[in-house]
Design an enzyme around this catalytic site. Sequence first.
Site, mmCIF file in Angstrom:
data_model
loop_
_atom_site.group_PDB
_atom_site.id
_atom_site.type_symbol
_atom_site.label_atom_id
_atom_site.label_comp_id
_atom_site.label_asym_id
_atom_site.label_seq_id
_atom_site.Cartn_x
_atom_site.Cartn_y
_atom_site.Cartn_z
ATOM 1 N N ARG A 288 0.108 14.634 13.148
ATOM 2 C CA ARG A 288 0.235 14.772 11.200
ATOM 3 C C ARG A 288 0.927 15.572 10.773
ATOM 4 N NH1 ARG A 288 -1.693 8.889 9.036
ATOM 5 N NH2 ARG A 288 0.208 9.081 8.195
ATOM 6 N N ASP B 275 4.636 0.867 11.495
ATOM 7 C CA ASP B 275 3.587 0.114 11.659
ATOM 8 C C ASP B 275 3.760 -1.300 11.359
ATOM 9 O OD1 ASP B 275 3.553 2.157 7.861
ATOM 10 O OD2 ASP B 275 2.812 2.477 10.489
ATOM 11 N N CYS C 129 -5.376 11.925 12.795
ATOM 12 C CA CYS C 129 -5.957 11.213 12.021
ATOM 13 C C CYS C 129 -5.829 10.266 13.543
ATOM 14 C CB CYS C 129 -5.306 10.468 11.041
ATOM 15 S SG CYS C 129 -3.285 9.958 11.906
ATOM 16 N N ARG D 49 -8.090 -0.897 4.144
ATOM 17 C CA ARG D 49 -7.695 -0.083 4.443
ATOM 18 C C ARG D 49 -6.511 -0.223 3.655
ATOM 19 N NH1 ARG D 49 -7.315 5.322 7.513
ATOM 20 N NH2 ARG D 49 -5.754 5.825 5.283
ATOM 21 N N LYS E 171 0.304 -1.189 -0.019
ATOM 22 C CA LYS E 171 0.022 -0.264 -0.014
ATOM 23 C C LYS E 171 0.489 1.188 -0.399
ATOM 24 C CE LYS E 171 -1.623 1.307 3.661
ATOM 25 N NZ LYS E 171 -1.480 3.412 4.300
ATOM 26 N N ASN E 172 1.810 0.890 0.777
ATOM 27 C CA ASN E 172 2.411 2.641 1.489
ATOM 28 C C ASN E 172 3.533 2.668 0.061
ATOM 29 O OD1 ASN E 172 1.166 3.008 3.462
ATOM 30 N ND2 ASN E 172 2.793 2.102 4.608
HETATM 31 C C1 EPZ Z 1 4.044 7.468 6.333
HETATM 32 O O1 EPZ Z 1 3.239 8.047 6.756
HETATM 33 C C2 EPZ Z 1 3.455 5.603 6.121
HETATM 34 N N1 EPZ Z 1 2.033 6.210 4.841
HETATM 35 C C3 EPZ Z 1 2.577 5.332 7.512
HETATM 36 O O2 EPZ Z 1 2.385 4.331 6.894
HETATM 37 C C4 EPZ Z 1 3.629 5.051 8.304
HETATM 38 O O3 EPZ Z 1 3.901 4.578 9.750
HETATM 39 C C5 EPZ Z 1 4.467 6.577 8.331
HETATM 40 O O4 EPZ Z 1 5.273 6.545 7.086
HETATM 41 C C6 EPZ Z 1 5.926 6.172 8.785
HETATM 42 O O5 EPZ Z 1 6.829 5.378 8.721
HETATM 43 C C7 EPZ Z 1 2.232 5.996 3.647
HETATM 44 O O6 EPZ Z 1 3.077 5.357 3.608
HETATM 45 C C8 EPZ Z 1 1.149 6.137 3.141
HETATM 46 P P1 EPZ Z 1 6.239 10.581 8.063
HETATM 47 P P2 EPZ Z 1 3.864 9.807 6.866
HETATM 48 O O7 EPZ Z 1 5.822 11.773 7.264
HETATM 49 O O8 EPZ Z 1 4.482 10.264 5.033
HETATM 50 C C9 EPZ Z 1 5.777 13.632 11.164
HETATM 51 C C10 EPZ Z 1 0.206 2.868 7.384
HETATM 52 O O9 EPZ Z 1 0.066 2.157 8.941
HETATM 53 N N2 EPZ Z 1 6.061 15.220 10.825
HETATM 54 O O10 EPZ Z 1 7.279 10.082 8.017
HETATM 55 O O11 EPZ Z 1 1.925 10.719 7.061
HETATM 56 C C11 EPZ Z 1 4.390 12.810 11.576
HETATM 57 O O12 EPZ Z 1 3.422 13.856 12.258
HETATM 58 C C12 EPZ Z 1 0.900 3.477 7.536
HETATM 59 O O13 EPZ Z 1 0.195 2.342 6.714
HETATM 60 C C13 EPZ Z 1 6.396 15.838 10.773
HETATM 61 O O14 EPZ Z 1 6.361 16.785 11.808
HETATM 62 O O15 EPZ Z 1 4.737 9.852 7.886
HETATM 63 C C14 EPZ Z 1 5.039 11.817 11.936
HETATM 64 O O16 EPZ Z 1 4.950 12.189 13.991
HETATM 65 C C15 EPZ Z 1 0.344 5.007 8.828
HETATM 66 N N3 EPZ Z 1 5.803 16.554 9.697
HETATM 67 C C16 EPZ Z 1 6.360 11.966 11.795
HETATM 68 O O17 EPZ Z 1 7.087 12.787 11.144
HETATM 69 C C17 EPZ Z 1 6.287 16.543 8.730
HETATM 70 O O18 EPZ Z 1 5.200 17.490 7.767
HETATM 71 C C18 EPZ Z 1 6.292 10.342 10.717
HETATM 72 O O19 EPZ Z 1 5.805 10.920 9.776
HETATM 73 C C19 EPZ Z 1 5.737 15.538 8.223
HETATM 74 C C20 EPZ Z 1 5.799 14.377 9.080
#
Ligand code: EPZ
Length: 419
Positions: free
Chosen positions: A121, A305, A116, A397, A22-23
Amino acid sequence: MDSLLITGGTPLNGTVKVSGAKNAALPILLGAILFDKKVIFENVPHLRDIHTTKNLLETLGFETNFENGCMEVCQKNTISSEAPYDLVKTMRASVLCLGPLLARLGEANVAMPGGCAIGTRPVDLHLSALEKMGAKFSLDNGYIKGRCQKLHGAHIQFDFPTVGGTENIMMAASLADGETILENAAREPEIVDLANFLNSCGAKISGAGESQIKIQGVTRLEQKNPYKIMPDRIEAGTYLIAAAMTNGEVRVKDCPYHDMEALFDKLRACNVILEIEGDSVIAKKHQELNAVDIRTLPHPGFPTDMQAQFMAMLSICKGSGIVEETIFENRFMHVPELKRMGADIRVTGNSAMVRGIPSLTGAPVMASDLRAGAALVLAGLCAEGETRVDRIYHVDRGYEGMELKLQSLGAKIKRIKGE
Ligand code: EPZ
């Protein structure tokens, strides 16, 4: 809303095939926005989030055709720059259309994704990086409005190795003027899959999977052959844990074990046997499961995850284990539900102490997010008696036909259609 009804206690045995990730599929499919001709993807999983992405692409002016794991995407007419709230609110990954829209159109109007269940996020790192490439943003009525003449290369340093931020910039920089250097980039395997897809279409990306990624902008991308999405390491890990928790023996086919070292180290430390045979991994437990501590980290550390699923297993391990969640600020929503099943878990801040008990007991529980839902299904599979997991749309999902795959392994599980 559908539920899953599970009668626990049956050891899982047999073979299950891992679906496309998915990711990886979500950013790659939205990467189709960068193309003015048809692009074809294979091994695309049939998931709610994929259908949401398909709807978003159609809303933006692309024609899509999705059957038997093959997705075709082709620009039909002029591309719209607006990703509407009713789509973005159901899938925050919609924000990944920001970079491609700015690169193709010079403008983007994307609804703020909002928080969420697992945290606020924000997307501040995405926006500040794109501003360095020449974009200007304003926030109007809950929409991120982005404008630029033509994106140009920049030297970007992420405060945090954001997965989505890395993906947005890689896609935007592929068609920008000049070179972009990304420091402290995310290293997840899905980043590598996205870079492999873009490079197979003429992009010039080097270093994907490392902390520094360089992207040399090109004028146009064109696909030569259909692109096959990588297998889903999180789905694979979920079924490996299912085998161990139910005291069964499961062959997980198409298991990307090279990308799963941190999880494998912890599973083996818990007395789970993992045998690699070709593209498969066979999981079974050879003696009582032992508790270990886990700490979620950016890849190649232990994946956030897999945290909920691993905690479900810890709840029936011998001894106690500490689970530390360092990526999201609120990713323990599965704890109160596991406690309804008898689990002994105590949360302090971003840390949970799990004391193993001999067996969980079935109960009606509720999924709050994708991986929490998967953890509750795993708990139901090994609990005494019956468990009903409500709001299973969360699981739909990210897990293709979960109850069907589990039934094929002998699980007593069925879907109850909601009103
Ligand atoms: C991706 O989410 C994945 N989703 C998530 O999988 C996964 O948990 C996450 O990466 C971490 O590995 C997809 O790929 C679609 P991040 P993403 O940006 O891109 C903070 C699942 O269960 N952050 O690495 O949203 C954020 O708040 C899902 O399949 C900022 O502060 O993750 C979080 O605490 C859930 N500012 C941390 O970084 C930003 O601009 C990680 O976020 C961006 C992120």
